[in-house]
Design a protein around this motif. Structure first.
Motif, PDB file in Angstrom:
ATOM      1  N   SER A 197       0.838  -1.202   0.000  1.00  0.00           N
ATOM      2  CA  SER A 197       0.000   0.000   0.000  1.00  0.00           C
ATOM      3  C   SER A 197       0.874   1.253   0.000  1.00  0.00           C
ATOM      4  O   SER A 197       1.635   1.496   0.946  1.00  0.00           O
ATOM      5  CB  SER A 197      -0.896  -0.011   1.246  1.00  0.00           C
ATOM      6  N   ALA A 198       0.724   2.067  -1.060  1.00  0.00           N
ATOM      7  CA  ALA A 198       1.516   3.306  -1.150  1.00  0.00           C
ATOM      8  C   ALA A 198       1.156   4.248   0.001  1.00  0.00           C
ATOM      9  O   ALA A 198       2.030   4.941   0.548  1.00  0.00           O
ATOM     10  CB  ALA A 198       1.265   3.989  -2.489  1.00  0.00           C
ATOM     11  N   ALA A 199      -0.127   4.259   0.387  1.00  0.00           N
ATOM     12  CA  ALA A 199      -0.551   5.161   1.470  1.00  0.00           C
ATOM     13  C   ALA A 199       0.068   4.731   2.800  1.00  0.00           C
ATOM     14  O   ALA A 199       0.469   5.570   3.615  1.00  0.00           O
ATOM     15  CB  ALA A 199      -2.074   5.179   1.561  1.00  0.00           C
ATOM     16  N   ALA A 200       0.168   3.409   3.019  1.00  0.00           N
ATOM     17  CA  ALA A 200       0.800   2.921   4.250  1.00  0.00           C
ATOM     18  C   ALA A 200       2.282   3.291   4.262  1.00  0.00           C
ATOM     19  O   ALA A 200       2.827   3.697   5.300  1.00  0.00           O
ATOM     20  CB  ALA A 200       0.621   1.407   4.375  1.00  0.00           C
ATOM     21  N   VAL A 201       2.936   3.147   3.113  1.00  0.00           N
ATOM     22  CA  VAL A 201       4.368   3.487   3.029  1.00  0.00           C
ATOM     23  C   VAL A 201       4.592   4.952   3.429  1.00  0.00           C
ATOM     24  O   VAL A 201       5.535   5.272   4.165  1.00  0.00           O
ATOM     25  CB  VAL A 201       4.906   3.197   1.599  1.00  0.00           C
ATOM     26  N   GLU A 202       3.691   5.833   3.001  1.00  0.00           N
ATOM     27  CA  GLU A 202       3.818   7.257   3.360  1.00  0.00           C
ATOM     28  C   GLU A 202       3.718   7.445   4.874  1.00  0.00           C
ATOM     29  O   GLU A 202       4.488   8.190   5.478  1.00  0.00           O
ATOM     30  CB  GLU A 202       2.719   8.085   2.673  1.00  0.00           C
ATOM     31  N   VAL A 203       2.752   6.763   5.506  1.00  0.00           N
ATOM     32  CA  VAL A 203       2.582   6.893   6.964  1.00  0.00           C
ATOM     33  C   VAL A 203       3.828   6.357   7.680  1.00  0.00           C
ATOM     34  O   VAL A 203       4.362   6.992   8.596  1.00  0.00           O
ATOM     35  CB  VAL A 203       1.314   6.133   7.440  1.00  0.00           C
ATOM     36  N   ALA A 204       4.297   5.179   7.244  1.00  0.00           N
ATOM     37  CA  ALA A 204       5.468   4.571   7.897  1.00  0.00           C
ATOM     38  C   ALA A 204       6.695   5.474   7.752  1.00  0.00           C
ATOM     39  O   ALA A 204       7.481   5.624   8.698  1.00  0.00           O
ATOM     40  CB  ALA A 204       5.725   3.187   7.315  1.00  0.00           C
ATOM     41  N   ARG A 205       6.849   6.082   6.576  1.00  0.00           N
ATOM     42  CA  ARG A 205       8.010   6.981   6.376  1.00  0.00           C
ATOM     43  C   ARG A 205       7.914   8.201   7.288  1.00  0.00           C
ATOM     44  O   ARG A 205       8.916   8.642   7.847  1.00  0.00           O
ATOM     45  CB  ARG A 205       8.072   7.436   4.914  1.00  0.00           C
ATOM     46  N   ARG A 206       6.703   8.738   7.450  1.00  0.00           N
ATOM     47  CA  ARG A 206       6.559   9.893   8.356  1.00  0.00           C
ATOM     48  C   ARG A 206       6.896   9.484   9.789  1.00  0.00           C
ATOM     49  O   ARG A 206       7.549  10.222  10.519  1.00  0.00           O
ATOM     50  CB  ARG A 206       5.121  10.454   8.297  1.00  0.00           C
ATOM     51  N   ASN A 207       6.454   8.276  10.178  1.00  0.00           N
ATOM     52  CA  ASN A 207       6.764   7.807  11.531  1.00  0.00           C
ATOM     53  C   ASN A 207       8.269   7.647  11.720  1.00  0.00           C
ATOM     54  O   ASN A 207       8.821   8.039  12.750  1.00  0.00           O
ATOM     55  CB  ASN A 207       6.035   6.491  11.813  1.00  0.00           C
ATOM     56  N   ALA A 208       8.922   7.071  10.718  1.00  0.00           N
ATOM     57  CA  ALA A 208      10.378   6.873  10.813  1.00  0.00           C
ATOM     58  C   ALA A 208      11.082   8.218  10.968  1.00  0.00           C
ATOM     59  O   ALA A 208      11.976   8.375  11.813  1.00  0.00           O
ATOM     60  CB  ALA A 208      10.885   6.131   9.583  1.00  0.00           C
ATOM     61  N   ALA A 209      10.661   9.200  10.169  1.00  0.00           N
ATOM     62  CA  ALA A 209      11.317  10.515  10.216  1.00  0.00           C
ATOM     63  C   ALA A 209      11.065  11.189  11.567  1.00  0.00           C
ATOM     64  O   ALA A 209      11.991  11.721  12.192  1.00  0.00           O
ATOM     65  CB  ALA A 209      10.799  11.385   9.070  1.00  0.00           C
ATOM     66  N   ARG A 210       9.815  11.142  12.050  1.00  0.00           N
ATOM     67  CA  ARG A 210       9.484  11.819  13.311  1.00  0.00           C
ATOM     68  C   ARG A 210      10.225  11.201  14.491  1.00  0.00           C
ATOM     69  O   ARG A 210      10.617  11.878  15.430  1.00  0.00           O
ATOM     70  CB  ARG A 210       7.964  11.771  13.540  1.00  0.00           C
ATOM     71  N   LEU A 211      10.439   9.870  14.408  1.00  0.00           N
ATOM     72  CA  LEU A 211      11.130   9.185  15.502  1.00  0.00           C
ATOM     73  C   LEU A 211      12.651   9.247  15.348  1.00  0.00           C
ATOM     74  O   LEU A 211      13.386   8.707  16.176  1.00  0.00           O
ATOM     75  CB  LEU A 211      10.669   7.719  15.572  1.00  0.00           C
ATOM     76  N   GLY A 212      13.119   9.865  14.265  1.00  0.00           N
ATOM     77  CA  GLY A 212      14.568   9.977  14.046  1.00  0.00           C
ATOM     78  C   GLY A 212      15.218   8.655  13.701  1.00  0.00           C
ATOM     79  O   GLY A 212      16.406   8.452  13.940  1.00  0.00           O
ATOM     80  N   LEU A 213      14.428   7.721  13.100  1.00  0.00           N
ATOM     81  CA  LEU A 213      14.952   6.388  12.807  1.00  0.00           C
ATOM     82  C   LEU A 213      15.118   6.152  11.306  1.00  0.00           C
ATOM     83  O   LEU A 213      15.461   5.039  10.884  1.00  0.00           O
ATOM     84  CB  LEU A 213      14.025   5.320  13.412  1.00  0.00           C
ATOM     85  N   GLY A 214      14.868   7.203  10.508  1.00  0.00           N
ATOM     86  CA  GLY A 214      14.919   7.048   9.044  1.00  0.00           C
ATOM     87  C   GLY A 214      16.277   6.591   8.533  1.00  0.00           C
ATOM     88  O   GLY A 214      16.362   5.950   7.489  1.00  0.00           O
ATOM     89  N   GLY A 215      17.324   6.893   9.270  1.00  0.00           N
ATOM     90  CA  GLY A 215      18.668   6.512   8.830  1.00  0.00           C
ATOM     91  C   GLY A 215      18.916   5.016   8.873  1.00  0.00           C
ATOM     92  O   GLY A 215      19.791   4.501   8.177  1.00  0.00           O
ATOM     93  N   ARG A 216      18.157   4.298   9.721  1.00  0.00           N
ATOM     94  CA  ARG A 216      18.367   2.840   9.824  1.00  0.00           C
ATOM     95  C   ARG A 216      17.171   2.031   9.329  1.00  0.00           C
ATOM     96  O   ARG A 216      17.215   0.805   9.346  1.00  0.00           O
ATOM     97  CB  ARG A 216      18.674   2.455  11.281  1.00  0.00           C
ATOM     98  N   VAL A 217      16.115   2.711   8.904  1.00  0.00           N
ATOM     99  CA  VAL A 217      14.919   1.988   8.439  1.00  0.00           C
ATOM    100  C   VAL A 217      14.545   2.502   7.050  1.00  0.00           C
ATOM    101  O   VAL A 217      14.147   3.657   6.890  1.00  0.00           O
ATOM    102  CB  VAL A 217      13.732   2.166   9.409  1.00  0.00           C
ATOM    103  N   ASP A 218      14.700   1.658   6.058  1.00  0.00           N
ATOM    104  CA  ASP A 218      14.410   2.024   4.675  1.00  0.00           C
ATOM    105  C   ASP A 218      13.030   1.462   4.320  1.00  0.00           C
ATOM    106  O   ASP A 218      12.832   0.241   4.361  1.00  0.00           O
ATOM    107  CB  ASP A 218      15.501   1.415   3.779  1.00  0.00           C
ATOM    108  N   ILE A 219      12.090   2.332   4.029  1.00  0.00           N
ATOM    109  CA  ILE A 219      10.703   1.884   3.813  1.00  0.00           C
ATOM    110  C   ILE A 219      10.354   2.015   2.335  1.00  0.00           C
ATOM    111  O   ILE A 219      10.502   3.092   1.752  1.00  0.00           O
ATOM    112  CB  ILE A 219       9.737   2.713   4.679  1.00  0.00           C
ATOM    113  N   CYS A 220       9.935   0.919   1.723  1.00  0.00           N
ATOM    114  CA  CYS A 220       9.627   0.984   0.292  1.00  0.00           C
ATOM    115  C   CYS A 220       8.369   0.200  -0.043  1.00  0.00           C
ATOM    116  O   CYS A 220       7.989  -0.728   0.673  1.00  0.00           O
ATOM    117  CB  CYS A 220      10.796   0.488  -0.556  1.00  0.00           C
ATOM    118  N   ARG A 221       7.778   0.592  -1.165  1.00  0.00           N
ATOM    119  CA  ARG A 221       6.578  -0.100  -1.623  1.00  0.00           C
ATOM    120  C   ARG A 221       6.997  -1.380  -2.320  1.00  0.00           C
ATOM    121  O   ARG A 221       7.972  -1.405  -3.093  1.00  0.00           O
ATOM    122  CB  ARG A 221       5.826   0.793  -2.594  1.00  0.00           C
ATOM    123  N   GLY A 222       6.269  -2.476  -2.039  1.00  0.00           N
ATOM    124  CA  GLY A 222       6.591  -3.724  -2.716  1.00  0.00           C
ATOM    125  C   GLY A 222       5.580  -4.799  -2.392  1.00  0.00           C
ATOM    126  O   GLY A 222       4.916  -4.756  -1.352  1.00  0.00           O
TER     127      GLY A 222
END
Ligand code: SAM
Length: 308
Positions: free
Chosen positions: A164-189
Motif C-alpha cells: 500500500s503506497a498510502a501505508a508506506v507514506e505513513v510509515a516513512r513519516r513515523n520513521a522521520a518523526r522518531l529519528g529512525l529514518g537513517g536505519r529503516v528504509d521503507i519501500c513499496r513492494g
C-alpha cells in the motif's frame, strides 16, 4: 444557555454517551479523546478536573465523541497510538498496531540478539564490530514492528515493505518523526518480490493479513468498517499470504537467519505446516501472547539451506 462544563463534568457526560453507544471502555475512551481535544496528556485531566473547557474545546470534544459513537476507533480519531516504547501516527490507511504484535517484536529482538556475525546485506564486506544485523519487515503498515525494533536495538538496520503506497507514506513519516529514518528504509513492494535480487537478511518478520474473508461479517464494526481491507483479509482460510511469504523468505535469509510471523488465533498449526512444507527450515517454535494464544511462529533457516 448552559454553563460551560469542567473537565470532570465533560468526562462524566461523555462516558455515559459512549457507554450507551456500545463502547467497551467508555471512561478510557472519554479520557483519551478529551486529552486530545485539549492538547494535553491524559494525566493533566486528573491534575485539574475543575478546569473549565472553552467553547472551542467543547465543540472539538463533542465532535470526537460523536465519531466514537459511530464506532470509529479512538486511535484514528486521535491520529496516534502507542506501541512498546514509541508513539506512532496512524491513519485509516494503516492497521492500528495491536498489543499482541508486541509478542512478535519480543521474538524478533531475541533473534537479533542471537544473530551470528556475518557480512553486510549487499554481501561481501567484512562485518563491523559490533555486528549490525539486517532485518526485513514485510507488510509494515504504520511501521510499528520495524520502528520498534530500530528503537530497541541500536545496531539493527531494517528494510520495511508494504504493497500500500498510502501505508508506506505513513510509515516513512513515523520513521522521520522518531529519528529512525537513517536505519529503516521503507519501500513499496509486493511481499519480497521487489527487493534487489541479492539482498539477504538475518531476520524476516511479518504480521500479514490473516483473517479469513468469510469472517468479515463477524468482525467488530470498529475493525470491519474502518481498518483497511488490505491489512485484514488473507483469503478463504486466512493463509494466502503465508503460502507465498514463507517459501519466498527462505530464499532471502542468511545462514541461520530467522523467519518469525504473527498468526491469528487457531492458525499456528497450519502455519507450522507451511514452514515444514517449504523444506528449508529447522523445526518451528511458537510463542503465546499475553492471553495465552499461540501468536508467533518462527524458525531458523536449516543449516542445509545456508546460502539458499
Ligand atoms: C495486518 S497488517 C500489519 C501492519 C503492521 N505490520 C502491524 O503489525 O500493525 C498487514 C499489512 O500488510 C500489507 N500487505 C498486504 N498484502 C501485502 C503484500 N502482498 N505485500 C506487501 N504488503 C502487503 C497491508 O497493506 C498491511 O499494511
Amino acid at each position: 444557555m448552559t454553563r460551560p462544563a469542567s473537565v470532570g463534568e465533560a468526562l462524566r457526560a461523555a462516558t455515559e454517551r459512549l457507554r450507551a453507544g456500545g463502547s467497551r471502555s467508555p471512561r478510557l475512551d472519554a479520557e483519551l479523546l478529551l486529552a486530545t481535544a485539549l492538547g494535553v496528556d491524559r494525566a493533566e485531566l486528573f491534575r485539574a478536573p475543575e478546569r473549565v473547557l472553552t467553547c472551542g474545546e467543547e465543540r472539538r470534544f463533542d465532535s470526537y465523541v460523536v465519531r466514537r459513537q459511530a464506532r470509529e476507533p479512538v486511535a484514528y480519531i486521535r491520529g496516534r497510538r502507542a506501541f512498546r516504547t514509541i508513539e506512532l501516527e496512524v491513519t485509516p490507511a494503516v492497521l492500528i498496531p495491536r498489543p499482541e504484535t508486541e509478542t512478535l517484536v519480543d521474538v524478533a529482538l531475541e533473534a537479533l540478539a542471537a544473530a551470528p556475525a556475518g557480512s553486510d546485506a549487499a554481501g561481501g564486506a567484512p562485518a563491523p564490530s559490533p555486528y549490525e544485523p539486517w532485518a526485513l519487515d514485510v507488510g509494515t503498515g504504520s511501521g510499528c514492528i520495524a520502528l520498534a525494533l530500530a528503537a530497541e536495538n541500536p545496531f539493527v538496520h531494517l528494510v520495511a515493505t508494504d504493497v500500500s503506497a498510502a501505508a508506506v507514506e505513513v510509515a516513512r513519516r513515523n520513521a522521520a518523526r522518531l529519528g529512525l529514518g537513517g536505519r529503516v528504509d521503507i519501500c513499496r513492494g509486493d511481499l519480497l518480490d521487489d527487493l534487489p535480487p541479492r539482498t539477504r537478511f538475518d531476520l524476516i518478520v511479518s504480521n500479514p493479513p490473516y483473517i479469513p474473508t468469510a469472517e468479515h461479517r463477524a468482525l467488530e464494526p470498529n475493525v470491519r468498517d474502518y481498518e483497511p481491507r488490505l491489512a485484514l483479509y488473507g483469503g478463504k482460510d486466512g493463509l494466502d499470504v503465508y503460502r507465498r511469504l514463507i517459501p519466498a523468505a527462505a530464499g532471502r535469509l542468511r545462514p541461520c537467519g530467522v523467519l518469525a510471523v504473527e498468526v491469528g488465533a487457531g492458525q499456528a498449526a497450519a502455519v507450522r505446516a507451511l514452514f515444514a512444507a517449504a523444506g528449508a527450515f529447522a523445526p518451528t517454535r511458537e510463542r503465546t501472547d499475553l492471553a495465552g494464544i499461540p501468536r508467533v511462529v518462527f524458525a531458523r533457516l536449516s543449516p542445509r539451506h545456508a546460502g539458499g
